[in-house]
Write a protein that holds these residues in place. Structure first.
Motif, short mmCIF file in Angstrom:
data_model
loop_
_atom_site.label_atom_id
_atom_site.label_comp_id
_atom_site.label_asym_id
_atom_site.label_seq_id
_atom_site.Cartn_x
_atom_site.Cartn_y
_atom_site.Cartn_z
N TYR A 2 0.83 -1.20 0.00
CA TYR A 2 0.00 0.00 0.00
C TYR A 2 0.86 1.25 0.00
O TYR A 2 1.99 1.25 0.47
N LYS A 3 0.28 2.34 -0.51
CA LYS A 3 0.99 3.61 -0.60
C LYS A 3 0.19 4.69 0.15
O LYS A 3 -0.98 4.52 0.43
N ILE A 4 0.88 5.80 0.44
CA ILE A 4 0.27 6.94 1.12
C ILE A 4 0.54 8.18 0.28
O ILE A 4 1.66 8.38 -0.21
N ALA A 5 -0.48 9.03 0.13
CA ALA A 5 -0.33 10.25 -0.66
C ALA A 5 -0.96 11.43 0.06
O ALA A 5 -1.77 11.26 0.97
N VAL A 6 -0.56 12.62 -0.38
CA VAL A 6 -1.12 13.87 0.14
C VAL A 6 -1.59 14.68 -1.07
O VAL A 6 -0.83 14.89 -2.01
N MET A 7 -2.85 15.11 -1.04
CA MET A 7 -3.44 15.87 -2.14
C MET A 7 -3.83 17.27 -1.67
O MET A 7 -4.31 17.43 -0.56
N GLY A 8 -3.68 18.24 -2.55
CA GLY A 8 -4.10 19.60 -2.24
C GLY A 8 -3.30 20.58 -3.08
O GLY A 8 -2.59 20.19 -4.01
N ASP A 9 -3.40 21.85 -2.73
CA ASP A 9 -2.64 22.85 -3.47
C ASP A 9 -1.15 22.65 -3.20
O ASP A 9 -0.75 22.12 -2.17
N ALA A 10 -0.33 23.05 -4.16
CA ALA A 10 1.11 22.78 -4.09
C ALA A 10 1.75 23.33 -2.82
O ALA A 10 2.58 22.65 -2.20
N ASP A 11 1.39 24.53 -2.41
CA ASP A 11 2.00 25.13 -1.22
C ASP A 11 1.72 24.33 0.04
O ASP A 11 2.53 24.29 0.96
N TYR A 48 -4.18 11.70 2.39
CA TYR A 48 -4.39 12.93 3.15
C TYR A 48 -4.79 14.00 2.14
O TYR A 48 -4.17 14.13 1.09
N MET A 49 -5.84 14.75 2.46
CA MET A 49 -6.35 15.75 1.53
C MET A 49 -6.64 17.03 2.28
O MET A 49 -7.18 17.00 3.39
N THR A 50 -6.27 18.16 1.67
CA THR A 50 -6.56 19.44 2.32
C THR A 50 -8.07 19.65 2.39
O THR A 50 -8.81 19.22 1.51
N GLU A 51 -8.50 20.31 3.44
CA GLU A 51 -9.93 20.59 3.61
C GLU A 51 -10.47 21.44 2.47
O GLU A 51 -11.62 21.27 2.07
N GLN A 52 -9.64 22.33 1.96
CA GLN A 52 -10.09 23.20 0.87
C GLN A 52 -10.41 22.38 -0.38
O GLN A 52 -11.41 22.64 -1.06
N LEU A 53 -9.59 21.38 -0.69
CA LEU A 53 -9.88 20.51 -1.83
C LEU A 53 -11.07 19.61 -1.53
O LEU A 53 -11.93 19.41 -2.39
N ALA A 54 -11.14 19.10 -0.32
CA ALA A 54 -12.24 18.22 0.07
C ALA A 54 -13.59 18.92 -0.05
O ALA A 54 -14.59 18.29 -0.40
N ALA A 55 -13.62 20.21 0.22
CA ALA A 55 -14.87 20.96 0.11
C ALA A 55 -15.39 20.96 -1.32
O ALA A 55 -16.60 21.04 -1.55
N ILE A 75 -6.88 17.27 6.20
CA ILE A 75 -5.91 18.07 6.94
C ILE A 75 -6.11 19.54 6.58
O ILE A 75 -6.59 19.84 5.49
N PRO A 76 -5.73 20.45 7.46
CA PRO A 76 -5.83 21.87 7.11
C PRO A 76 -4.86 22.22 5.99
O PRO A 76 -3.77 21.65 5.91
N GLY A 77 -5.25 23.14 5.13
CA GLY A 77 -4.37 23.63 4.09
C GLY A 77 -3.64 24.88 4.55
O GLY A 77 -3.69 25.25 5.72
N LYS A 78 -2.98 25.53 3.62
CA LYS A 78 -2.21 26.73 3.97
C LYS A 78 -3.10 27.86 4.46
O LYS A 78 -2.65 28.74 5.18
N GLU A 79 -4.40 27.84 4.10
CA GLU A 79 -5.32 28.89 4.54
C GLU A 79 -5.85 28.65 5.95
O GLU A 79 -6.56 29.47 6.50
N GLY A 80 -5.53 27.49 6.51
CA GLY A 80 -6.02 27.16 7.85
C GLY A 80 -7.15 26.15 7.79
O GLY A 80 -7.55 25.70 6.72
N SER A 81 -7.68 25.82 8.92
CA SER A 81 -8.72 24.80 9.01
C SER A 81 -10.11 25.37 8.71
O SER A 81 -10.43 26.49 9.10
#
Length: 102
Positions: A2-11, A48-55, A75-81
């Protein structure tokens, strides 16, 4: 394996590469949609996915809610939770326990 990844904006996600996780920077909901379904097919156990993308990907995430893999953790993104991740944890605990414990 199995693998683990993190998705969201680049920053928000590029720092996770230093920890050995695969990062998937996406800049739109369409890119996120395609990447999420690709990873689900490619043996990713945890995403793991940023909340902003999940929305933006609510229906896509709901599709995997009761599936064994992938586990999608917000997870929270750079803009916060946005509070979505904590609300999901609370809902999961309520489902497991059968009552609101807060």
């Amino acid at each position: 394996m199995y693998k683990i990844a993190v998705m969201g904006d680049a920053d928000s996600v590029l720092g996770f590469q230093a920890l050995g996780l695969e990062v998937c920077p996406v800049s739109s909901a369409e890119e996120g949609h395609l990447a999420l379904h690709r990873m689900a097919k490619e043996n990713y156990a945890i995403i793991y996915m940023t909340e902003q993308l999940a929305a933006k990907l609510g229906p896509d995430i709901a599709r995997y809610k009761d599936a064994l893999t992938p586990a999608i953790i917000l997870i929270p993104g750079k803009e916060g939770s946005l509070g979505i991740g904590m609300a999901n944890v609370k809902t999961a605990v309520e489902r497991a326990v059968g009552a609101d414990i807060s």
